[in-house]
Design an enzyme around this catalytic site. Structure first.
Site, PDB file in Angstrom:
ATOM      1  N   GLY A   1       7.311  12.006  -9.404  1.00  0.00           N
ATOM      2  CA  GLY A   1       6.586  10.793  -9.029  1.00  0.00           C
ATOM      3  C   GLY A   1       5.719  10.341 -10.185  1.00  0.00           C
ATOM      4  CG  LEU A   2       4.896   6.144 -10.658  1.00  0.00           C
ATOM      5  CD1 LEU A   2       4.336   4.867 -10.038  1.00  0.00           C
ATOM      6  CD2 LEU A   2       5.450   5.858 -12.050  1.00  0.00           C
TER       7      LEU A   2
ATOM      8  CB  SER B   1      10.994  14.832 -13.995  1.00  0.00           C
ATOM      9  OG  SER B   1      10.574  14.807 -12.658  1.00  0.00           O
TER      10      SER B   1
END
Length: 645
Positions: free
Chosen positions: A483-484, A557
């Site tokens: 996630g961000l 990622s």
């Protein structure tokens, strides 16, 4: 039968190819002779506006391969477009795209067929613009010969050098240097000699052993199909004379050891099992001892069956089916070789790459590698240098951009049979394919196997991963949080580990920031470094699952390709992708570490969500939303989902 003259009077239409000329001879004899002619594949290349399309159009015209309606259309288009005042624009025979005709350049590779009494030809007209270098590589990949054009007014240009370098790199040894537009320099022998000397100096630097230089005018036809009265100082052959006598690749490969990649296992019934493919070098006969690679199994050839009966022998260039004397394992992608002269087998190589994608090459990213009849996964482990084709200088580089040429190390996910490209292009050439888009991103040529690939072997261990997991009374797993930045990955992962630990599970949490303090402290935040960051973490996670642990990872990622790479490292059913779905505006509003503020101000480059992309999972095993769920609720949901699985 009597001949009928259907040609139109006049010099222009005397060149029209008329099929009725066959009526004056025995058609069957003509067709038989035509069928058994050899086929030469060649390309024309060089810089923009050197006259490649015009030369091919002239060859088609002079060999009478232009039909009457085509010729009428050509005459009309030449008048309308006004590209050749008062004459024929032969380039229009080849430049078929509207954009090509509008700009007067070649964009795509155009293939044309023509024939003479001695030979058949397929010519690829390749574009001269640097941005279309990848198209030129495509055309050159199957060529026996290259015609490199030079505008006599311009001399040797950068793109001339680039195309010459690529032609030599691709193993084309029959080179014609066609110095074109000699009519525009007064058919000067001195100018011709000056250009040839300049080109020869460059050719020697790149290892080009020899070439034939011919002064021509594609527009006027000088030395194209007939000797030029304007250049009596040139004693050599015309271009067409040379094309009719040049050697073919297949004939050169017949003296090499036998090699045949298996394309298809032919099993029409239980009584027949054959192995079909095209022989890429050497020859084979029934009774010959052969070896199947990479397994190394040996047997002999029982027969070479065809519809018309068994063959006594087969040679390079033929597509055949072989049957074996023994039942040994052999499948698509394997290579059948001479038993006493097998090729090498390895999984790590040095190779030259010609990068053909707008997206730059990223070391560590998994790509599909296609070589011969095999398709497997490969990564560029180490870019060694990029080549400046103008100076031949070796430039340090961590990546390759569109049309760049570089030398790299390649690692494949399993050993493959191969030969150096210079010895056998069919077993040494490959392409790289983007796994997400299926677009071809590079063409490659293998130099040699890396010594470490032959010195490293897998060591069998008595205590395996099942034994480790059994001792811990659990099934290993990787819980991959993505996630961000600011989405809550680390917070939720920490809560999940606490809950699993309280249940007596053996876990370990790999956090993105923590890993960058040690294992990955040498990596930055470019796309290439992000790929390498995830590759290393994936390998560590795999080792930890081999130890029987439940591994939690909290990394942005950002790329699907790398998350997919890690998934494929882990055993089936043991990888759980958890998407912490938080909108960018929410994550930025939190800005716990102040990173978004720095990124917006320009003080922090390559920040995911701002100036570096994030590719959300398309089908995660688990998705949580930190806007509608608290971290505690998200952690409970994840643990429940894991226990259900």
């Amino acid at each position: 039968m009597t001949a009928r003259n259907m040609t139109t009077p006049g010099d222009f239409h005397d060149h029209v190819y008329v099929a009725d000329r066959l009526i004056a001879e025995d058609i069957d004899a003509y067709l038989d002779r035509h069928q058994h002619k050899t086929m030469l594949r060649f390309i024309t290349c060089g810089s923009v506006d050197d006259g490649k399309s015009t030369l091919i159009g002239r060859l088609l015209y002079d060999t009478k391969m232009v039909f009457e309606d085509q010729l009428a259309s050509l005459e009309h288009d030449s008048r309308v477009l006004g590209t050749q005042s008062g004459g024929i624009d032969f380039a229009l025979l080849v430049d078929g795209l509207a954009a090509e005709r509008e700009q007067g350049i070649t964009i795509d590779v155009a293939y044309r067929f023509f024939a003479t009494e001695k030979r058949k030809f397929i010519v690829a007209d390749t574009p001269g613009h640097e941005q279309y270098t990848r198209n030129m590589v495509t055309g050159a990949s199957t060529a026996d010969l290259a015609v490199i054009l030079i505008d006599a007014r311009q001399g040797v240009l950068t793109q001339t050098r680039r195309h010459s370098y690529l032609v030599n790199l691709l193993g084309i040894r029959n080179i014609v240097l066609a110095v074109n537009k000699m009519d525009l320099v007064g058919y000067s022998a001195d100018r011709f000699d000056e250009i040839v000397a300049d080109y020869r100096a460059f050719a020697q630097k790149i290892g080009m052993e020899d070439f034939l230089a011919i002064p021509i005018s594609g527009l006027a036809g000088d030395n194209v199909a007939a000797p030029s009265a304007n250049m009596p100082w040139y004693p050599g052959p015309t271009l067409l004379d040379h094309l009719e006598t040049a050697p073919l690749n297949d004939s050169r490969m017949q003296d090499h050891p036998f090699r045949m990649p298996v394309q298809w296992v032919n099993r029409p019934n239980l009584d027949f099992r054959g192995f079909t493919g095209q022989i890429v070098s050497g020859q084979v006969r029934p009774g010959d001892a052969i070896r199947v690679l990479p397994s190394g199994k040996t047997t002999t050839v029982k027969s070479i069956p065809t519809w018309d009966g068994d063959l006594a022998a087969a040679v390079a260039g033929q597509s055949v089916t072989l049957t074996f004397a023994d039942e040994i394992d052999c499948s698509r992608g394997d290579v059948i070789t001479a038993a006493d002269a097998p090729c090498e087998v390895a999984d790590q190589f040095e190779a030259t790459l010609v990068w053909m994608s707008d997206a730059e090459m990223l070391p560590g990213r998994p790509y599909l590698l296609k070589t011969g009849t095999q398709m497997l996964t490969a990564t560029v482990t180490e870019p060694k240098y990029e080549v400046n084709v103008n100076t031949l200088e070796q430039l340090a580089s961590k990546t390759l951009a569109l049309n760049a040429i570089g030398v790299v190390n390649i690692s494949t996910d399993r050993p493959i049979p191969f030969e150096a490209y210079r010895d056998n292009p069919d077993l040494g050439g490959f392409i790289l394919i983007d796994r997400m888009t299926n677009a071809t991103v590079a063409a490659g040529m293998i130099h040699f196997a890396l010594r470490r690939s032959q010195n490293i072997h897998w060591q069998a261990l008595d205590v395996d991963r099942d034994a480790h997991a059994s001792l811990k009374n659990q099934k290993p797993a990787v819980i991959w949080f993505t996630g961000l930045s600011g989405s809550g990955k680390s917070t939720i992962a920490n809560l999940v580990e606490r809950k699993l630990h309280a249940m007596g599970k053996h876990t370990f949490l790999l956090d993105g920031d923590n890993v960058r303090h040690g294992l990955n402290r040498d990596l930055g935040f470019t796309d290439a470094d992000r790929v390498e960051n995830i590759r290393r973490v994936g390998e560590v996670a795999k080792l930890m699952t081999d130890a029987g642990l439940i591994v939690l990872t909290a990394f942005i990622s950002p790329f699907r390709s790398e998350r997919r790479m890690v998934r494929e490292l882990i055993a089936d059913g043991e990888f759980f992708e958890v998407y912490v779905n938080t909108p960018l505006e929410v994550a930025e509003a939190r800005d716990v570490k102040g990173l978004y503020r720095k990124a917006r101000s320009g003080a922090l480059k390559n920040f995911t969500g701002i100036d570096s992309p994030y590719e959300p999972p398309e089908a995660p095993e688990i998705a949580v939303n930190t806007v509608s769920q608290t971290p505690e609720e998200a952690a409970d949901l994840i643990v429940e989902a894991l226990l259900r699985r």
